[in-house]
Design a protein around this motif. Structure first.
Motif, PDB file in Angstrom:
ATOM      1  N   LEU A  45       0.822  -1.221   0.023  1.00  0.00           N
ATOM      2  CA  LEU A  45      -0.018   0.041   0.081  1.00  0.00           C
ATOM      3  C   LEU A  45       1.045   1.105  -0.011  1.00  0.00           C
ATOM      4  O   LEU A  45       1.746   1.293   0.472  1.00  0.00           O
ATOM      5  CB  LEU A  45      -1.146   0.009   1.199  1.00  0.00           C
ATOM      6  CG  LEU A  45      -1.977  -1.052   1.258  1.00  0.00           C
ATOM      7  CD1 LEU A  45      -2.837  -1.080   2.756  1.00  0.00           C
ATOM      8  CD2 LEU A  45      -2.950  -0.959   0.197  1.00  0.00           C
ATOM      9  N   ARG A  46       0.437   2.220  -0.771  1.00  0.00           N
ATOM     10  CA  ARG A  46       1.078   3.393  -0.770  1.00  0.00           C
ATOM     11  C   ARG A  46       0.838   4.503   0.078  1.00  0.00           C
ATOM     12  O   ARG A  46       1.272   5.601   0.219  1.00  0.00           O
ATOM     13  CB  ARG A  46       1.042   4.112  -2.177  1.00  0.00           C
ATOM     14  CG  ARG A  46       1.496   3.136  -3.302  1.00  0.00           C
ATOM     15  CD  ARG A  46       3.260   3.381  -3.373  1.00  0.00           C
ATOM     16  NE  ARG A  46       3.618   2.336  -4.379  1.00  0.00           N
ATOM     17  CZ  ARG A  46       4.841   1.828  -4.349  1.00  0.00           C
ATOM     18  NH1 ARG A  46       5.526   1.803  -3.232  1.00  0.00           N
ATOM     19  NH2 ARG A  46       5.256   0.978  -5.312  1.00  0.00           N
ATOM     20  N   CYS A  55      -4.811  -2.370   7.584  1.00  0.00           N
ATOM     21  CA  CYS A  55      -4.947  -3.419   6.666  1.00  0.00           C
ATOM     22  C   CYS A  55      -4.269  -4.792   7.416  1.00  0.00           C
ATOM     23  O   CYS A  55      -5.001  -5.707   7.259  1.00  0.00           O
ATOM     24  CB  CYS A  55      -3.986  -3.109   5.465  1.00  0.00           C
ATOM     25  SG  CYS A  55      -4.131  -4.441   4.163  1.00  0.00           S
ATOM     26  N   LEU A  56      -3.286  -4.814   8.220  1.00  0.00           N
ATOM     27  CA  LEU A  56      -2.745  -5.837   8.463  1.00  0.00           C
ATOM     28  C   LEU A  56      -3.319  -6.391   9.821  1.00  0.00           C
ATOM     29  O   LEU A  56      -3.620  -7.656   9.805  1.00  0.00           O
ATOM     30  CB  LEU A  56      -1.155  -5.471   9.250  1.00  0.00           C
ATOM     31  CG  LEU A  56      -0.104  -5.111   8.197  1.00  0.00           C
ATOM     32  CD1 LEU A  56       0.784  -4.583   9.009  1.00  0.00           C
ATOM     33  CD2 LEU A  56       0.374  -6.535   7.658  1.00  0.00           C
ATOM     34  N   ALA A  57      -4.237  -5.537  10.543  1.00  0.00           N
ATOM     35  CA  ALA A  57      -5.136  -6.022  11.684  1.00  0.00           C
ATOM     36  C   ALA A  57      -6.241  -6.395  10.910  1.00  0.00           C
ATOM     37  O   ALA A  57      -6.602  -7.631  11.485  1.00  0.00           O
ATOM     38  CB  ALA A  57      -5.321  -4.817  12.409  1.00  0.00           C
TER      39      ALA A  57
END
Length: 127
Positions: A45-46, A55-57
Motif C-alpha cells: 500500500l502506498r 490492513c494488517l490488523a
C-alpha cells in the motif's frame, strides 16, 4: 485407576490431541497462510503508515476470531469433562469405593469421547 479405566481416559486424551493436530494442519495453518498473504499485500500500500497497520490488523482478524471460538468451545468441553470427574470424586467421597470411582471416571471418558467425535465437525468448520 485400573488398567481398563485408565485406558478410557488415555483414549480420550489421545482423541483430543488428534483433533487439535488435525485442526492445526487442516484449518489453522491454511488460515495463517491466507493471513500472511494478505499481510504481504498490505505492505504494498502506498498510503499512510496507519492505513498499512489497519490492513494488517484486518488480515489477522478472521483467524483470531476462529481460534478464539475453537478454544472457547474446547475449554467448555474440558470443563464438562472436569465436572463429570468431580461428580465421580463426590460420589467416591461418600462410598470410599475406588472401584466405583474408576468405573465412573471411565464412563465419563467414554461419554466424552463420543461428545468429542460429534464436536469435531463443528470445530473443523472454517469461520
Amino acid at each position: 485407576m485400573s488398567g481398563v479405566q485408565l485406558k478410557a481416559v488415555q483414549d480420550l486424551q489421545a482423541q483430543l490431541t488428534k483433533v487439535m493436530e488435525e485442526l492445526d494442519h487442516k484449518v489453522f495453518r491454511p488460515q495463517q497462510k491466507a493471513a500472511f498473504q494478505c499481510s504481504i499485500k498490505c505492505t504494498d500500500l502506498r498510503g499512510p503508515q496507519e492505513e498499512m497497520h489497519a490492513c494488517l490488523a484486518k488480515c489477522g482478524e478472521p483467524i483470531q476470531r476462529h481460534e478464539a471460538a475453537v478454544m472457547g468451545e474446547l475449554q467448555e468441553f474440558q470443563h464438562r469433562v472436569q465436572r463429570c470427574v468431580q461428580q465421580c470424586q463426590d460420589k467416591q467421597a461418600t462410598t470410599q469405593d475406588q472401584g466405583k470411582f474408576d468405573k465412573c471416571v471411565s464412563e465419563c471418558a467414554v461419554f466424552y469421547q463420543k461428545e468429542l467425535a460429534s464436536l469435531k465437525p463443528q470445530l473443523m468448520k472454517k469461520r
